[in-house]
Design an enzyme around this catalytic site. Structure first.
Site, PDB file in Angstrom:
ATOM      1  N   SER A 264       0.865  -1.177   0.000  1.00  0.00           N
ATOM      2  CA  SER A 264       0.000   0.000   0.000  1.00  0.00           C
ATOM      3  C   SER A 264       0.907   1.235   0.000  1.00  0.00           C
ATOM      4  O   SER A 264       2.093   1.128   0.344  1.00  0.00           O
ATOM      5  CB  SER A 264      -0.851  -0.024   1.279  1.00  0.00           C
ATOM      6  OG  SER A 264      -1.375   1.244   1.573  1.00  0.00           O
TER       7      SER A 264
ATOM      8  N   SER B 185       2.740  -3.382   8.956  1.00  0.00           N
ATOM      9  CA  SER B 185       2.577  -4.626   8.185  1.00  0.00           C
ATOM     10  C   SER B 185       2.887  -4.386   6.707  1.00  0.00           C
ATOM     11  O   SER B 185       3.494  -5.221   6.036  1.00  0.00           O
ATOM     12  CB  SER B 185       1.158  -5.187   8.355  1.00  0.00           C
ATOM     13  OG  SER B 185       0.214  -4.347   7.713  1.00  0.00           O
TER      14      SER B 185
ATOM     15  N   TYR C 172      -1.205  -1.212  10.686  1.00  0.00           N
ATOM     16  CA  TYR C 172      -1.375  -1.483   9.237  1.00  0.00           C
ATOM     17  C   TYR C 172      -0.120  -1.031   8.482  1.00  0.00           C
ATOM     18  O   TYR C 172       0.425  -1.739   7.647  1.00  0.00           O
ATOM     19  CB  TYR C 172      -2.623  -0.745   8.733  1.00  0.00           C
ATOM     20  CG  TYR C 172      -2.961  -0.981   7.271  1.00  0.00           C
ATOM     21  CD1 TYR C 172      -3.664  -2.115   6.868  1.00  0.00           C
ATOM     22  CD2 TYR C 172      -2.582  -0.065   6.288  1.00  0.00           C
ATOM     23  CE1 TYR C 172      -3.978  -2.325   5.528  1.00  0.00           C
ATOM     24  CE2 TYR C 172      -2.884  -0.272   4.953  1.00  0.00           C
ATOM     25  CZ  TYR C 172      -3.589  -1.401   4.577  1.00  0.00           C
ATOM     26  OH  TYR C 172      -3.889  -1.615   3.258  1.00  0.00           O
TER      27      TYR C 172
END
Ligand SMILES: NC(=O)c1ccc[n+]([C@@H]2O[C@H](COP(=O)([O-])OP(=O)(O)OC[C@H]3O[C@@H](n4cnc5c(N)ncnc54)[C@H](O)[C@@H]3O)[C@@H](O)[C@H]2O)c1
Ligand SMILES: CCCCC[C@H](O)/C=C/C=C\C/C=C\C/C=C\CCCC(=O)O
Length: 520
Positions: free
Chosen positions: A391, A407, A404
């Site tokens: 992302s 990760s 998040y």
């Protein structure tokens, strides 16, 4: 014919053919142009005379260069085209082979004649002159050996019919020169896309035979030929080579930079041609997800579009090794070979640090290790590509979703590290990472689209507001925009180690400089 006469005929031949240019633009089709060269009275005379002379290295070199230049001109190939491609695409013999053909035909005529004086002279030559490098018989003995043809003696004792001899010579020459040039082009990186099975001396490549001789078709052929031989100059290269003076925009669509990916996969102006060509290609897809209800719905949708046999679904939890490995086993059993693995499973659960790390980080690492095992050439696979979905939050801090972010950062570092393994080349493996910004998927709309809903787990009202503000500022990708980036990662085969972002404002961008490059 004397030597000076021969040189004169060569000059004539040069002026005859040099300006012939692209075939079709001069009213001739390719075959006629080529036939004119090899069968020109002057050309024949040239070869006929030269079959007797001992040619110096510089004469050989200049005659080769002259012949190759003409063949290139007929096919509108630039000077940088690899020699093997110039000959193999036209199926043309070298000037050396043309001379050998005439030598061997002349030899046949003398050894098969029934004039005893000539045959006696041949015998005398064979006894007296075989050590003389300049003698015709010494040279032709070398030519016979070069092409694995019978010796002069056996030819004399058992001459085949003329037709059979012509055919044997033709086949032997074609075999020798096909092998010679195929070996030569093997080392050329520009020719990796040239299908070797279509290359044979004596046969014209379909790039030329599938076209008519109209000027527009011939021009299309010239572009195809340059694409095949890696000599086509895309606008982005022209831009680079001109130091930015030339535009890099595609002349067909005028909207994007023209490079090979744009030309082959993306340019909207070529959509119709692409559709026709790609309609026969099929992909075999194994879907897997922990959510079997959604997974089976997707399976049904894919089966309707792509056919029942081409898609499968296996329920799996990427945090469980055996469950994950079962997907690879089942897919291999059904499809035989695996070549692309996409580690896409992910979640946003700031209230569950262990689950987030297990799915988003450990799950992707596990999937990459399994892919390396099942695709790798060293363990029975055929090589392939792994795409790990991270992302933009794997590249930049976001204060309200640190878990998040952790990760997703780990995936970028892990993928880049694995991509640098020196064994990847032998294994035929490459590893890439896709980093989309906010994208219009269920992950997105479940949590963020309705401002009236409760904030997602682990988010305060304040943090949700902050996220919505960021979303508004950066925009939301459509799934199609992310797919375009994904396809580019798959198709560009020298992007091992690439980290690509897809954002609403900037579209597709590579991060961390040029990826470590190797071709499969
Ligand atoms: N949507 C976005 O804005 C966005 C942006 C950047 C990156 N991503 C990433 O893209 C990927 C796909 O997300 P999406 O947006 O399509 O969301 P999504 O929720 O639609 O898809 C994620 C899928 O992962 C599955 N999954 C979760 N845990 C699993 C497990 N243990 N085992 C197997 N499958 C499991 C879910 O069931 C779900 O189908 C994720 O990795 C996500 O982090 C999403
Ligand atoms: C919203 C729910 C799902 C989010 C998942 C996704 O992976 C999260 C991304 C979170 C933040 C992205 C972080 C920063 C955005 C930075 C750049 C994007 C746009 C850049 C630009 O416009 O130039």
């Amino acid at each position: 014919m004397c030597k000076s006469h021969t040189h004169h005929t060569v000059q004539l031949l040069v002026s005859y053919t040099q300006e012939s240019g692209l075939h079709g633009t001069n009213g001739l089709n390719l075959q006629t142009s080529y036939k004119n060269l090899s069968e020109l009275r002057h050309s024949t005379a040239f070869c006929m005379a030269w079959r007797f002379y001992h040619l110096t290295r510089s004469k050989w070199t200049s005659s080769h260069a002259f012949h190759k230049k003409n063949l290139r001109n007929f096919q509108s190939m630039p000077a940088r085209t690899a020699t093997g491609a110039v000959y193999l695409i036209l199926g043309a013999l070298t000037i050396e082979a043309e001379i050998h053909k005439r030598q061997l035909s002349f030899l046949y005529n003398i050894v098969s004649c029934d004039n005893s004086t000539i045959l006696d002279l041949v015998d005398r030559q064979l006894i007296m002159n075989m050590d003389n490098q300049q003698s015709f018989f010494c040279k032709v003995a070398g030519t016979l050996a070069m092409y694995d043809l019978p010796s002069i003696d056996s030819l004399k004792q058992q001459p085949p019919s003329k037709l059979k001899w012509k055919l044997s010579v033709k086949m032997a020459l074609q075999k020798y020169w096909t092998k010679f040039f195929l070996e030569e082009i093997e080392s050329k990186t520009t020719l990796v896309h040239l299908d070797r099975t279509l290359l044979k001396i004596g046969s014209v490549h379909p790039v030329w035979t599938s076209l008519s001789s109209t000027i527009s078709d011939v021009k299309k052929g010239a572009v195809k030929n340059r694409l095949l031989t890696g000599t086509y100059l895309f606008e982005s290269n022209k831009h680079k080579f001109s130091g930015g003076k030339e535009s890099s925009l595609c002349r067909l669509c005028g909207t994007s930079n023209e490079d090979i990916t744009h030309f082959l996969l993306l340019c909207p102006a070529l959509h119709q041609q692409r559709k026709a060509l790609f309609s026969n290609l099929k992909a075999l897809v194994c879907l897997c997800d922990i959510d079997s209800e959604e997974g089976l719905k997707t399976l049904k949708r894919f089966q309707t579009t792509f056919g029942n046999e081409n898609v499968m679904f296996v329920k799996c939890d990427v945090t469980d090794h055996d469950s994950f490995e079962n997907v690879f086993k089942q897919a291999k059993r059904k499809f035989g070979v695996l070549d692309i693995v996409v580690n896409n499973a992910g979640l946003l659960a700031e209230d569950n640090m262990r689950k987030t790390m297990m799915v988003n980080s450990i799950g992707v690492i596990e999937g990459t290790q399994l892919a390396t095992h099942y695709l790798n050439k060293e363990s029975g696979g055929q090589g392939g590509v792994v795409v790990n979905i991270s992302s933009t939050a794997g590249l930049t801090p976001v204060f309200y979703m640190p878990i998040y972010v952790a990760s997703k950062y780990s995936i970028v570092g892990y993928t880049r590290s694995v991509s640098q393994n020196p064994a990847n080349k032998e294994r035929g493996m490459r590893y890439t990472c896709l980093c989309p910004a906010f994208t219009d998927t269920t992950m997105f709309d479940k949590k963020w689209s309705d401002e009236g809903e409760e904030p997602p787990p682990g988010f305060s009202e304040e943090e949700k507001k902050g996220a919505l503000h960021l979303i508004e500022a950066t925009g939301v990708n459509t799934v199609e925009e992310v797919v375009k980036g994904f396809m580019t990662l798959l198709e560009v085969d020298d992007n091992n180690g690439a980290v690509m972002t897809v954002t609403k404002k900037h579209g597709i961008q590579y991060r961390h400089g040029k990826p470590l490059s190797h071709k499969l």
